[in-house]
Design a protein around this motif. Sequence first.
Motif, PDB file in Angstrom:
ATOM      1  N   SER A   1      28.095  65.662  59.146  1.00 40.81           N
ATOM      2  CA  SER A   1      28.305  65.005  57.860  1.00 40.81           C
ATOM      3  C   SER A   1      28.586  66.002  56.748  1.00 40.81           C
ATOM      4  CB  SER A   1      27.085  64.155  57.504  1.00 40.81           C
ATOM      5  OG  SER A   1      25.927  64.955  57.396  1.00 40.81           O
ATOM      6  N   SER A   2      27.979  67.192  56.802  1.00 42.44           N
ATOM      7  CA  SER A   2      28.237  68.182  55.757  1.00 42.44           C
ATOM      8  C   SER A   2      29.695  68.614  55.754  1.00 42.44           C
ATOM      9  CB  SER A   2      27.317  69.395  55.925  1.00 42.44           C
ATOM     10  OG  SER A   2      27.548  70.034  57.172  1.00 42.44           O
ATOM     11  N   ASP A   3      30.302  68.714  56.946  1.00 45.66           N
ATOM     12  CA  ASP A   3      31.723  69.045  57.030  1.00 45.66           C
ATOM     13  C   ASP A   3      32.556  67.969  56.353  1.00 45.66           C
ATOM     14  OD1 ASP A   3      30.641  70.950  58.691  1.00 45.66           O
ATOM     15  OD2 ASP A   3      31.381  70.030  60.541  1.00 45.66           O
ATOM     16  N   LEU A   4      32.241  66.712  56.661  1.00 47.46           N
ATOM     17  CA  LEU A   4      33.025  65.607  56.123  1.00 47.46           C
ATOM     18  C   LEU A   4      32.817  65.463  54.623  1.00 47.46           C
ATOM     19  CD1 LEU A   4      32.542  62.968  58.963  1.00 47.46           C
ATOM     20  CD2 LEU A   4      34.333  64.675  58.699  1.00 47.46           C
ATOM     21  N   ASN A   5      31.594  65.685  54.154  1.00 45.51           N
ATOM     22  CA  ASN A   5      31.343  65.614  52.719  1.00 45.51           C
ATOM     23  C   ASN A   5      32.157  66.651  51.968  1.00 45.51           C
ATOM     24  OD1 ASN A   5      29.522  63.530  53.019  1.00 45.51           O
ATOM     25  ND2 ASN A   5      27.714  64.832  52.990  1.00 45.51           N
ATOM     26  N   ALA A   6      32.128  67.884  52.458  1.00 45.88           N
ATOM     27  CA  ALA A   6      32.876  68.946  51.800  1.00 45.88           C
ATOM     28  C   ALA A   6      34.378  68.691  51.894  1.00 45.88           C
ATOM     29  CB  ALA A   6      32.529  70.297  52.422  1.00 45.88           C
ATOM     30  N   ALA A   7      34.829  68.197  53.045  1.00 46.98           N
ATOM     31  CA  ALA A   7      36.254  67.891  53.206  1.00 46.98           C
ATOM     32  C   ALA A   7      36.666  66.764  52.274  1.00 46.98           C
ATOM     33  CB  ALA A   7      36.552  67.522  54.657  1.00 46.98           C
ATOM     34  N   ALA A   8      35.787  65.757  52.109  1.00 47.14           N
ATOM     35  CA  ALA A   8      36.101  64.655  51.201  1.00 47.14           C
ATOM     36  C   ALA A   8      36.185  65.157  49.767  1.00 47.14           C
ATOM     37  CB  ALA A   8      35.039  63.565  51.325  1.00 47.14           C
TER      38      ALA A   8
ATOM     39  N   LEU B   1      37.805  75.508  48.316  1.00 43.89           N
ATOM     40  CA  LEU B   1      37.742  75.630  49.775  1.00 43.89           C
ATOM     41  C   LEU B   1      37.335  77.037  50.176  1.00 43.89           C
ATOM     42  CD1 LEU B   1      38.249  74.695  52.688  1.00 43.89           C
ATOM     43  CD2 LEU B   1      40.683  75.185  52.331  1.00 43.89           C
ATOM     44  N   GLU B   2      37.987  78.027  49.589  1.00 45.73           N
ATOM     45  CA  GLU B   2      37.687  79.415  49.943  1.00 45.73           C
ATOM     46  C   GLU B   2      36.307  79.841  49.463  1.00 45.73           C
ATOM     47  OE1 GLU B   2      39.492  81.036  52.022  1.00 45.73           O
ATOM     48  OE2 GLU B   2      40.913  79.358  52.044  1.00 45.73           O
ATOM     49  N   ALA B   3      35.745  79.128  48.483  1.00 45.33           N
ATOM     50  CA  ALA B   3      34.432  79.481  47.943  1.00 45.33           C
ATOM     51  C   ALA B   3      33.277  78.994  48.811  1.00 45.33           C
ATOM     52  CB  ALA B   3      34.287  78.929  46.528  1.00 45.33           C
TER      53      ALA B   3
ATOM     54  N   ASP C   1      29.701  79.580  53.833  1.00 48.20           N
ATOM     55  CA  ASP C   1      29.553  79.607  55.292  1.00 48.20           C
ATOM     56  C   ASP C   1      30.944  79.602  55.927  1.00 48.20           C
ATOM     57  OD1 ASP C   1      29.177  79.099  57.984  1.00 48.20           O
ATOM     58  OD2 ASP C   1      27.603  77.613  57.667  1.00 48.20           O
ATOM     59  N   PRO C   2      31.332  80.694  56.609  1.00 49.50           N
ATOM     60  CA  PRO C   2      32.690  80.744  57.176  1.00 49.50           C
ATOM     61  C   PRO C   2      32.942  79.679  58.237  1.00 49.50           C
ATOM     62  CG  PRO C   2      31.376  82.592  57.966  1.00 49.50           C
ATOM     63  CD  PRO C   2      30.573  81.923  56.882  1.00 49.50           C
ATOM     64  N   VAL C   3      31.923  79.308  58.980  1.00 51.84           N
ATOM     65  CA  VAL C   3      32.093  78.272  59.999  1.00 51.84           C
ATOM     66  C   VAL C   3      32.372  76.933  59.332  1.00 51.84           C
ATOM     67  CG1 VAL C   3      30.989  77.016  61.879  1.00 51.84           C
ATOM     68  CG2 VAL C   3      30.653  79.485  61.671  1.00 51.84           C
ATOM     69  N   LEU C   4      31.570  76.599  58.320  1.00 51.68           N
ATOM     70  CA  LEU C   4      31.785  75.355  57.592  1.00 51.68           C
ATOM     71  C   LEU C   4      33.153  75.360  56.914  1.00 51.68           C
ATOM     72  CD1 LEU C   4      30.887  72.636  56.433  1.00 51.68           C
ATOM     73  CD2 LEU C   4      29.704  73.891  54.603  1.00 51.68           C
ATOM     74  N   ARG C   5      33.534  76.488  56.336  1.00 48.00           N
ATOM     75  CA  ARG C   5      34.825  76.572  55.650  1.00 48.00           C
ATOM     76  C   ARG C   5      35.971  76.256  56.601  1.00 48.00           C
ATOM     77  NH1 ARG C   5      34.120  81.193  53.577  1.00 48.00           N
ATOM     78  NH2 ARG C   5      35.159  82.455  55.161  1.00 48.00           N
TER      79      ARG C   5
END
Length: 207
Positions: A7-14, A170-172, A175-179
Amino acid sequence: WSSDVCSSDLNAAADIGGMLWKAAGADELALMLAEHSDQPPVYVYQFGWGRYRPDGSGVTPQPWNYYMGAAHALDIPFFLDNLDKPGFFADINFTETNLPGREALSAAIVGYIQGFIATGEPAGDDLPAWQPWSNNPGDGKYLVLDADLNETQIAMASEAVTTESALAALEAIADPVLREQVRSVLEGFVITCFIVAEAPAVQCNFD
């Protein structure tokens, strides 16, 4: 999306995808239009009713406040003053609890539209001023249309979103994996793939 996207991936992507969409569909267009001295006033709005708040609060029922937020096209019933008509949005978002706030917001939006039709300016009695877009730093850019459960929350905002600021967000991500997971999610959509894809590693081809 694969099941290993959390969900954290999707939240950040949203969040970042929303920034890219707003930049491409509104802010950067307004920026370009306002550069011309003979351009009539440009009026921009952001619809915020139903947006998800990290503390879990919101005007729409769970889990829809999380999964949908202020979804694309959710503003249409408010502009058309047909909040009582059945439909997908009404069935899952409109409740007796949020009725006073959304009716007040719809009435305000209709007032702006009536003023625009009558005078060429989106304005009405007792409505917060809807200023035209200004390219001057710190000046008003767009009107945020929102409401809590009972009253409108309408105010001008002065921060423009650009493609560059969205990509910087996005670049900020620390966590490189999450980015990279967020980048991967954004590469799955036509509207964002061509912006975030690092050619030639990614081909934005959609059947």
